[in-house]
Design a protein around this motif. Structure first.
Motif, PDB file in Angstrom:
ATOM      1  N   GLY A  77       0.827  -1.205   0.000  1.00  0.00           N
ATOM      2  CA  GLY A  77       0.000   0.000   0.000  1.00  0.00           C
ATOM      3  C   GLY A  77       0.860   1.253   0.000  1.00  0.00           C
ATOM      4  O   GLY A  77       0.606   2.199  -0.750  1.00  0.00           O
ATOM      5  N   ALA A  78       1.904   1.252   0.840  1.00  0.00           N
ATOM      6  CA  ALA A  78       2.840   2.378   0.859  1.00  0.00           C
ATOM      7  C   ALA A  78       3.547   2.509  -0.482  1.00  0.00           C
ATOM      8  O   ALA A  78       3.746   3.618  -0.991  1.00  0.00           O
ATOM      9  N   MET A  79       3.897   1.379  -1.081  1.00  0.00           N
ATOM     10  CA  MET A  79       4.564   1.410  -2.387  1.00  0.00           C
ATOM     11  C   MET A  79       3.627   1.961  -3.457  1.00  0.00           C
ATOM     12  O   MET A  79       4.052   2.729  -4.322  1.00  0.00           O
ATOM     13  N   ALA A  80       2.345   1.594  -3.400  1.00  0.00           N
ATOM     14  CA  ALA A  80       1.377   2.109  -4.372  1.00  0.00           C
ATOM     15  C   ALA A  80       1.274   3.621  -4.272  1.00  0.00           C
ATOM     16  O   ALA A  80       1.288   4.332  -5.292  1.00  0.00           O
ATOM     17  N   HIS A  99       1.106   2.389 -13.953  1.00  0.00           N
ATOM     18  CA  HIS A  99       1.161   0.923 -14.060  1.00  0.00           C
ATOM     19  C   HIS A  99       1.801   0.319 -12.805  1.00  0.00           C
ATOM     20  O   HIS A  99       1.308  -0.687 -12.276  1.00  0.00           O
ATOM     21  N   LEU A 100       2.885   0.911 -12.341  1.00  0.00           N
ATOM     22  CA  LEU A 100       3.516   0.414 -11.110  1.00  0.00           C
ATOM     23  C   LEU A 100       2.562   0.538  -9.928  1.00  0.00           C
ATOM     24  O   LEU A 100       2.514  -0.343  -9.063  1.00  0.00           O
ATOM     25  N   TYR A 146      -5.545  -7.575 -17.406  1.00  0.00           N
ATOM     26  CA  TYR A 146      -4.633  -6.438 -17.444  1.00  0.00           C
ATOM     27  C   TYR A 146      -3.178  -6.892 -17.527  1.00  0.00           C
ATOM     28  O   TYR A 146      -2.432  -6.444 -18.403  1.00  0.00           O
ATOM     29  N   PHE A 147      -2.772  -7.771 -16.595  1.00  0.00           N
ATOM     30  CA  PHE A 147      -1.362  -8.170 -16.569  1.00  0.00           C
ATOM     31  C   PHE A 147      -1.001  -9.092 -17.728  1.00  0.00           C
ATOM     32  O   PHE A 147       0.131  -9.050 -18.220  1.00  0.00           O
ATOM     33  N   GLY A 148      -1.939  -9.923 -18.177  1.00  0.00           N
ATOM     34  CA  GLY A 148      -1.678 -10.750 -19.360  1.00  0.00           C
ATOM     35  C   GLY A 148      -1.446  -9.900 -20.593  1.00  0.00           C
ATOM     36  O   GLY A 148      -0.484 -10.095 -21.341  1.00  0.00           O
ATOM     37  N   LEU A 149      -2.332  -8.914 -20.803  1.00  0.00           N
ATOM     38  CA  LEU A 149      -2.184  -8.026 -21.959  1.00  0.00           C
ATOM     39  C   LEU A 149      -0.950  -7.142 -21.822  1.00  0.00           C
ATOM     40  O   LEU A 149      -0.259  -6.873 -22.814  1.00  0.00           O
ATOM     41  N   TYR A 150      -0.652  -6.703 -20.592  1.00  0.00           N
ATOM     42  CA  TYR A 150       0.539  -5.871 -20.395  1.00  0.00           C
ATOM     43  C   TYR A 150       1.813  -6.656 -20.736  1.00  0.00           C
ATOM     44  O   TYR A 150       2.709  -6.131 -21.404  1.00  0.00           O
ATOM     45  N   ALA A 151       1.883  -7.911 -20.291  1.00  0.00           N
ATOM     46  CA  ALA A 151       3.067  -8.724 -20.583  1.00  0.00           C
ATOM     47  C   ALA A 151       3.222  -8.931 -22.090  1.00  0.00           C
ATOM     48  O   ALA A 151       4.339  -8.841 -22.626  1.00  0.00           O
TER      49      ALA A 151
END
Length: 199
Positions: A77-80, A99-100, A146-151
């Motif tokens: 959460g802090a990283m987001a 994205h990150l 999302y992550f499949g398409l991003y990869a």
């Protein structure tokens, strides 16, 4: 996030190698070849990769405690929030910072699922041993897409760069190469996809 232990170990390897590679990009000669903004992105990707590896590690010490999932959730959460604050600086691809942030928020989601889902015998211990259909199916499906398409997108973007790549002669040339950054992004996308698939 139940699944075969082999999947957990594969995510551990992907996350650890990616995390270390991204963090090495910020050091020494490789770091000198990058701008400050790109070093911040590499640090964020490195921390995310190592966090993925830790979450997927079969039977980690944190997963054996009820507060382990909440600790992961607070960390990511802090990283987001940090990655989204970077997007406001406008110093490097705000869309990539978003994205990150989505990746970190997804890790928070998985951490909460890990902390709240009932344990099941035989599930992936590193993901807190859930029933195998943890989380909300709609959210799981959207994040998988999302992550499949991003990869796939990040992998396709590497093709022209890979054809034109030349061997780096300077110290840290490989670590500073844009192809390594792209490979890190593909690896993180695949790792997130695999983690979500085991939910």
């Amino acid at each position: 996030m139940g699944g075969p232990p082999l999947v957990g170990w594969l995510v551990v390897v992907i996350g650890a190698v990616t995390g270390v590679s991204c963090l090495l990009r910020t050091r020494a000669a490789a770091g000198a070849a990058l701008g400050a903004a790109e070093r911040r992105v590499s640090r964020a990707e490195g921390v995310k990769g190592l966090g993925m590896a830790l979450m997927a590690l079969p039977a980690p010490a944190l997963a054996q405690h009820p507060w382990g999932g909440w600790l992961f959730g607070a960390f990511f959460g802090a990283m987001a929030l940090w990655t989204l604050s970077l997007s406001r600086r406008g110093d490097h691809a705000p869309a990539h910072h978003v994205h990150l942030g989505v990746g970190a928020a997804s890790m928070v989601y998985m951490s909460v699922v890990m902390a709240t889902a009932p344990a099941a015998h035989g599930a992936m211990p590193g993901m807190a041993g859930t029933t195998g259909t943890a989380g909300l199916p709609v959210v799981n499906g959207l994040l998988l897409a999302y992550f499949g398409l991003y990869a796939l997108w990040a992998g396709l973007r590497m093709l022209p760069a890979g054809a034109a790549a030349t061997a780096g002669g300077a110290t840290g040339g490989l670590l500073a190469a844009p192809e390594l950054a792209a490979a890190c992004r593909v690896s993180l996308g695949i790792g997130m996809f695999a983690m979500l698939l085991t939910m």
